[in-house]
Design a protein around this motif. Structure first.
Motif, PDB file in Angstrom:
ATOM      1  N   LEU A   1      11.399   3.217   1.745  1.00 61.12           N
ATOM      2  CA  LEU A   1      10.736   2.188   2.556  1.00 61.12           C
ATOM      3  C   LEU A   1      11.413   0.837   2.360  1.00 61.12           C
ATOM      4  O   LEU A   1      11.630   0.096   3.331  1.00 61.12           O
ATOM      5  N   ALA A   2      11.758   0.512   1.132  1.00 53.55           N
ATOM      6  CA  ALA A   2      12.449  -0.756   0.880  1.00 53.55           C
ATOM      7  C   ALA A   2      13.759  -0.828   1.654  1.00 53.55           C
ATOM      8  O   ALA A   2      14.106  -1.880   2.205  1.00 53.55           O
ATOM      9  N   ALA A   3      14.484   0.292   1.705  1.00 50.72           N
ATOM     10  CA  ALA A   3      15.762   0.315   2.428  1.00 50.72           C
ATOM     11  C   ALA A   3      15.546   0.162   3.932  1.00 50.72           C
ATOM     12  O   ALA A   3      16.295  -0.567   4.609  1.00 50.72           O
ATOM     13  N   ARG A   4      14.519   0.820   4.463  1.00 49.05           N
ATOM     14  CA  ARG A   4      14.253   0.694   5.906  1.00 49.05           C
ATOM     15  C   ARG A   4      13.825  -0.724   6.253  1.00 49.05           C
ATOM     16  O   ARG A   4      14.199  -1.264   7.300  1.00 49.05           O
ATOM     17  N   PHE A   5      13.051  -1.325   5.366  1.00 51.01           N
ATOM     18  CA  PHE A   5      12.649  -2.708   5.592  1.00 51.01           C
ATOM     19  C   PHE A   5      13.869  -3.625   5.554  1.00 51.01           C
ATOM     20  O   PHE A   5      14.016  -4.530   6.393  1.00 51.01           O
ATOM     21  N   ALA A   6      14.755  -3.409   4.595  1.00 55.59           N
ATOM     22  CA  ALA A   6      15.957  -4.243   4.501  1.00 55.59           C
ATOM     23  C   ALA A   6      16.821  -4.097   5.750  1.00 55.59           C
ATOM     24  O   ALA A   6      17.403  -5.084   6.229  1.00 55.59           O
TER      25      ALA A   6
ATOM     26  N   ALA B   1       9.308   3.647  -7.400  1.00 54.03           N
ATOM     27  CA  ALA B   1       8.911   2.878  -6.221  1.00 54.03           C
ATOM     28  C   ALA B   1       9.433   3.559  -4.954  1.00 54.03           C
ATOM     29  O   ALA B   1      10.327   4.405  -4.992  1.00 54.03           O
ATOM     30  N   ASN B   2       8.885   3.164  -3.837  1.00 52.90           N
ATOM     31  CA  ASN B   2       9.269   3.735  -2.545  1.00 52.90           C
ATOM     32  C   ASN B   2      10.570   3.076  -2.077  1.00 52.90           C
ATOM     33  O   ASN B   2      10.574   2.165  -1.242  1.00 52.90           O
TER      34      ASN B   2
ATOM     35  N   GLY C   1       0.797  -1.222   0.000  1.00 47.92           N
ATOM     36  CA  GLY C   1       0.000   0.000   0.000  1.00 47.92           C
ATOM     37  C   GLY C   1       0.824   1.263   0.000  1.00 47.92           C
ATOM     38  O   GLY C   1       0.343   2.326  -0.421  1.00 47.92           O
ATOM     39  N   ALA C   2       2.064   1.177   0.457  1.00 42.04           N
ATOM     40  CA  ALA C   2       2.950   2.351   0.493  1.00 42.04           C
ATOM     41  C   ALA C   2       4.028   2.287  -0.577  1.00 42.04           C
ATOM     42  O   ALA C   2       5.004   3.036  -0.536  1.00 42.04           O
ATOM     43  N   SER C   3       3.850   1.424  -1.564  1.00 43.90           N
ATOM     44  CA  SER C   3       4.909   1.164  -2.548  1.00 43.90           C
ATOM     45  C   SER C   3       5.105   2.288  -3.556  1.00 43.90           C
ATOM     46  O   SER C   3       6.153   2.369  -4.196  1.00 43.90           O
ATOM     47  N   ARG C   4       4.086   3.131  -3.744  1.00 43.75           N
ATOM     48  CA  ARG C   4       4.056   4.185  -4.774  1.00 43.75           C
ATOM     49  C   ARG C   4       3.939   3.633  -6.186  1.00 43.75           C
ATOM     50  O   ARG C   4       4.036   4.379  -7.155  1.00 43.75           O
ATOM     51  N   LEU C   5       3.774   2.342  -6.315  1.00 45.47           N
ATOM     52  CA  LEU C   5       3.552   1.743  -7.623  1.00 45.47           C
ATOM     53  C   LEU C   5       2.052   1.665  -7.870  1.00 45.47           C
ATOM     54  O   LEU C   5       1.272   1.595  -6.914  1.00 45.47           O
TER      55      LEU C   5
END
Length: 274
Positions: A46-51, A42-43, A33-37
Motif C-alpha cells: 500500500l505504501a508503494a502504491r500511494f507513493a 507494515a503494508n 486503518g490498512a497499515s497492518r501495524l
C-alpha cells in the motif's frame, strides 16, 4: 481495531485529491486503518502504491503534496484518533512518497524530506527514506548519487546509513559504472565508521550504520568484484574489531559463493582473534 482491506486505485486517488484540497483526515484514517501495524510487517504494498500516486501529482499540486508529506513526518496527523501504529505508517508513507516526488522533479523540498526521514527515530521511516532514494536513483542515477553523497558528507551516522542502504540494491547496480560508484559510497561509509572514536562506537546511530554495512559490502562486491572484493579483504584483515565484524557478517552471505576460493583467506583472517 481490525485491519481494513486496502483501498483500490480509484478510492486512493479520490482520497489523495481530497487531501490536496485540504481535507487530510479521510486519507489518514484510510491509510492508517490498512497499515497492518502494530503487526510485524507494515503494508509495504500500500505504501508503494500511494507513493506511485503521489509521484504522478500534477506540477501545480506538488507544492501542496510536499507540504502534506512534511506534516506527516514532522508532527501528528490531523486526525488524533488513528489506530496504533497509524502515525508511524503515515510518516513511512511520506518518506517513500517524497522519493517519488524527488524522482519526478528533483525538488529540493522533497530531498529535504528524505533527509529528515533518514534520521527519524523510527526505523520504518528510516527504511522508507532509503527506499525513497532508490526511486530517485532509478529515475536519474546522477541526481540520486549527488543526494547520496550529500548524506555521506554530513558525517551523521543515520544519513550515512541511508546512503549505504540506498545504493546497496542489486537491480540498481547492473551497469558497471553504477556498481563502481556504489562501492565508493559503501567504502566511504566504512571509512567514516572506522574513524569514529571508540567511545562512540556503541551509540545507537553508529550501531545502525554498522548493521547496514554488515550486508551492503557483499551486495556491492558482487556487483563490482574488482572494486568490492578488495574492500572486503581489507576489512577481514583489519585490526579493528568492527571492521572484522562487518567482514564476518558479509562473508556468510550466499551471494558471495562464486568467490569462495578467492575469499578463503579473508574468511580465515576475519575469524582470527586479535
Amino acid at each position: 481495531m481490525a485491519t481494513l482491506a486496502d483501498p483500490d486505485r480509484s478510492e486512493l486517488t479520490a482520497l489523495w485529491a481530497g487531501a490536496l484540497g485540504g481535507d487530510r483526515a479521510p486519507l489518514e484514517r484510510r491509510l492508517a486503518g490498512a497499515s497492518r501495524l502494530p503487526g510485524p510487517r507494515a503494508n509495504l504494498e500500500l505504501a508503494a502504491r500511494f507513493a506511485d500516486l503521489v509521484g504522478a501529482t500534477a506540477d501545480d499540486g506538488r507544492g501542496a503534496a510536499v507540504e502534506l508529506l512534511g506534516g506527516w513526518l514532522a508532527g501528528p496527523p490531523s486526525d488524533p484518533g488513528l489506530p496504533e501504529g497509524g502515525e508511524e505508517f503515515l510518516a513511512a508513507c511520506a518518506a517513500l512518497a517524497a522519493g517519488s516526488v524527488a524522482a519526478g522533479s528533483a525538488a529540493d523540498a522533497a530531498d529535504r524530506l528524505l533527509t529528515a526521514a533518514a534520521v527519524d527515530d523510527r526505523w520504518r521511516v528510516r527504511e522508507m527514506a532509503a527506499t525513497g532514494m532508490q526511486r530517485v536513483l532509478r529515475a536519474d542515477w546522477s541526481a540520486g548519487l549527488r543526494a547520496v553523497r550529500a548524506w555521506l558528507r554530513s558525517g551523521e551516522p543515520l544519513e550515512v546509513r541511508a546512503a549505504v542502504a540506498a545504493v546497496a540494491e542489486p537491480p540498481l547496480l547492473k551497469e558497471a559504472g553504477h556498481a563502481e560508484e556504489a562501492v565508493e559510497v559503501v567504502e566511504a561509509a566504512v571509512d567514516l565508521l572506522l574513524a569514529t572514536p571508540s567511545g562512540r562506537r556503541a551509540d545507537d546511530d553508529v550501531r545502525v550504520l554498522r548493521k547496514a554495512l554488515g550486508y551492503a559490502v557483499s551486495v556491492v562486491a558482487v556487483a563490482h568484484p574488482d572494486a568490492g572484493l578488495p574492500l572486503l579483504e581489507r576489512l577481514a584483515t583489519s585490526t579493528d574489531s568492527d571492521a572484522r565484524w562487518i567482514a564476518r557478517q558479509n562473508l556468510t552471505k550466499a551471494r558471495l559463493a562464486p568467490f569462495a576460493d578467492r575469499l578463503a583467506g579473508a574468511r580465515e583472517a576475519a575469524a582470527q582473534p586479535r
